[in-house]
Design a protein around this motif. Structure first.
Motif, short mmCIF file in Angstrom:
data_model
loop_
_atom_site.label_atom_id
_atom_site.label_comp_id
_atom_site.label_asym_id
_atom_site.label_seq_id
_atom_site.Cartn_x
_atom_site.Cartn_y
_atom_site.Cartn_z
N ILE A 80 0.84 -1.21 0.00
CA ILE A 80 0.00 0.00 0.00
C ILE A 80 0.87 1.25 0.00
O ILE A 80 0.61 2.22 -0.71
N GLY A 81 1.94 1.23 0.80
CA GLY A 81 2.85 2.37 0.85
C GLY A 81 3.53 2.64 -0.48
O GLY A 81 3.73 3.80 -0.86
N ASP A 82 3.89 1.58 -1.19
CA ASP A 82 4.53 1.76 -2.50
C ASP A 82 3.58 2.43 -3.48
O ASP A 82 3.96 3.33 -4.24
N ILE A 83 2.32 1.99 -3.48
CA ILE A 83 1.33 2.54 -4.40
C ILE A 83 1.09 4.02 -4.13
O ILE A 83 1.08 4.85 -5.04
N ILE A 84 0.91 4.36 -2.85
CA ILE A 84 0.63 5.75 -2.48
C ILE A 84 1.83 6.64 -2.77
O ILE A 84 1.70 7.72 -3.37
N SER A 85 3.01 6.22 -2.35
CA SER A 85 4.21 7.05 -2.54
C SER A 85 4.52 7.29 -4.01
O SER A 85 4.94 8.38 -4.40
#
Length: 387
Positions: free
Chosen positions: A274-279
């Motif tokens: 999720i963090g990769d997608i958002i960042s």
């Protein structure tokens, strides 16, 4: 010297109060009581002579008490009449905060409502184990989330220049009570209000106070409701009047980053992805993701496992499973991702004083994706790009 107040500033009608000393008709109000936001009775006097004569006793009304508006310090537990000393990162300052609002005794409440300590949460095995929710639990969480959505919509409708964040807190508190629910933030780890209102450079956990919203501000309103043993949690960032293009872009990119993350939620997805997608999405627009706060599990507890960071290359462990419930709530800054906390122990602000935006949904993992339990309704006030 007492100030001549021919009319009530809130209603525009004649004061018509009795003098605090002699009970004659009075229209002069103590300036210190005005400054502190104290009730008009007993702070009105019929004459300057009565005010001067009563001063030795009346001045004690200015000490902290159940009706005192004061600065919040020490993570909600302390109050002060003087501005806390702090290296402020921008011109924004805290304003005085009203006493906490009361919840009717017949409304069920979480364990921390009286003590300020969420002991059931601290001691729960759910801090390390991510539960797959039963059908009855999902039903309860879904009801709490729908109530939370209606409350947030009521708060959104109240946002306009000149309205204080304390007034938004009143709207949220009363809407929550009308639903038969308890406002989850109220006294959670001593948080003093019923909602978080984060203005401009406030990243999260802003405490509602007497500051009026100004034309050009942006404000995040973070609502959580506790209903029949379950919590629902969501937030959105709104524009106040005419807002500059850069701030509008920040808000929209944050909302779209959350949408991108939600599209990916499904059984088997690693939480850390999720963090990769958002960042990736946020970075493409030259913004940065806050790292100090993350999404969380929710249900019969306000906060529990899993933790879901919103930044890339995080170390979150585990994969999503059908029946799990959690929030995703990215905070996105116009400048540095770093934040600092005000002396109240709650208000997180950007380290460089630039603006921040946030959006949050509570999600249920389904067989082939997810259900947004806090989804916007056909009656929800539109966000700025939806108008």
């Amino acid at each position: 010297m007492a100030q001549d107040k021919e009319a009530d500033p809130e209603s525009g009608t004649s004061l018509g109060y009795a003098c605090a000393r002699c009970q004659m008709t009075a229209k002069l109000q103590c300036p210190k009581c005005l400054e502190l936001g104290l009730p008009k009775q007993p702070s009105v006097f019929c004459s300057q002579d009565c005010f001067k004569t009563a001063w030795a006793d009346h001045k004690h009304a200015h000490k902290p008490g159940p009706h005192t508006w004061a600065f919040v310090t020490q993570r909600g537990r302390g109050r002060s009449f003087t501005m806390p000393s702090f290296s402020w990162t921008s011109p924004l300052r805290p304003e005085r905060v009203s006493p906490r609002r009361e919840v009717p005794a017949d409304i069920p409440r979480p364990d921390y409502a009286e003590t300020g300590q969420p002991l059931s949460e601290i001691e729960s095995r759910q801090q390390s184990i991510v539960l797959v929710r039963s059908a009855d639990e999902i039903k309860g969480i879904r009801e709490a989330c729908l109530i939370g959505r209606r409350i947030l919509d009521a708060a959104h409708a109240a946002v306009r220049p000149g309205v204080t964040t304390d007034e938004i807190d009143r709207v949220v508190h009363e809407a929550t009570i009308a639903e038969g629910a308890y406002p989850s933030p109220l006294n959670y780890c001593n948080f003093p209000k019923s909602v978080c209102t984060s203005v401009n450079e406030v990243v999260c956990h802003g405490i509602p106070d007497q500051r009026p919203l100004k034309d050009g501000d942006i404000i995040n309103v973070d609502v959580s409701a506790y209903y029949k043993g379950f919590h629902g949690d969501l937030n959105e960032t709104f524009v106040v009047g005419s807002v500059d293009g850069d701030s509008k872009k920040l808000i929209r990119v944050t909302a779209e980053a959350l949408d991108k993350a939600i599209e990916a939620v499904r059984p088997g997805l690693r939480y850390r992805e999720i963090g990769d997608i958002i960042s990736q999405y946020v970075g493409a627009h030259k913004f940065q993701v806050v790292r100090s706060y993350c999404g969380h599990g929710i249900g019969d507890l306000f906060h529990c496992a899993p933790n879901i960071p919103h930044y890339s290359h995080n170390k979150a462990v585990g994969v999503m499973k059908e029946g799990q419930v959690f929030t995703i709530e990215p905070m996105v800054n116009a400048g540095t991702y770093r934040d600092v906390t005000w002396p109240d122990g709650w208000t997180a602000v950007t380290a460089d004083g630039k603006r921040s935006a946030q959006f949050e949904h509570t999600l249920l993992v389904t067989k082939d994706g997810c259900e947004i339990l806090t989804a916007r309704l056909p009656t929800s006030p539109p966000l700025w790009w939806q108008k």
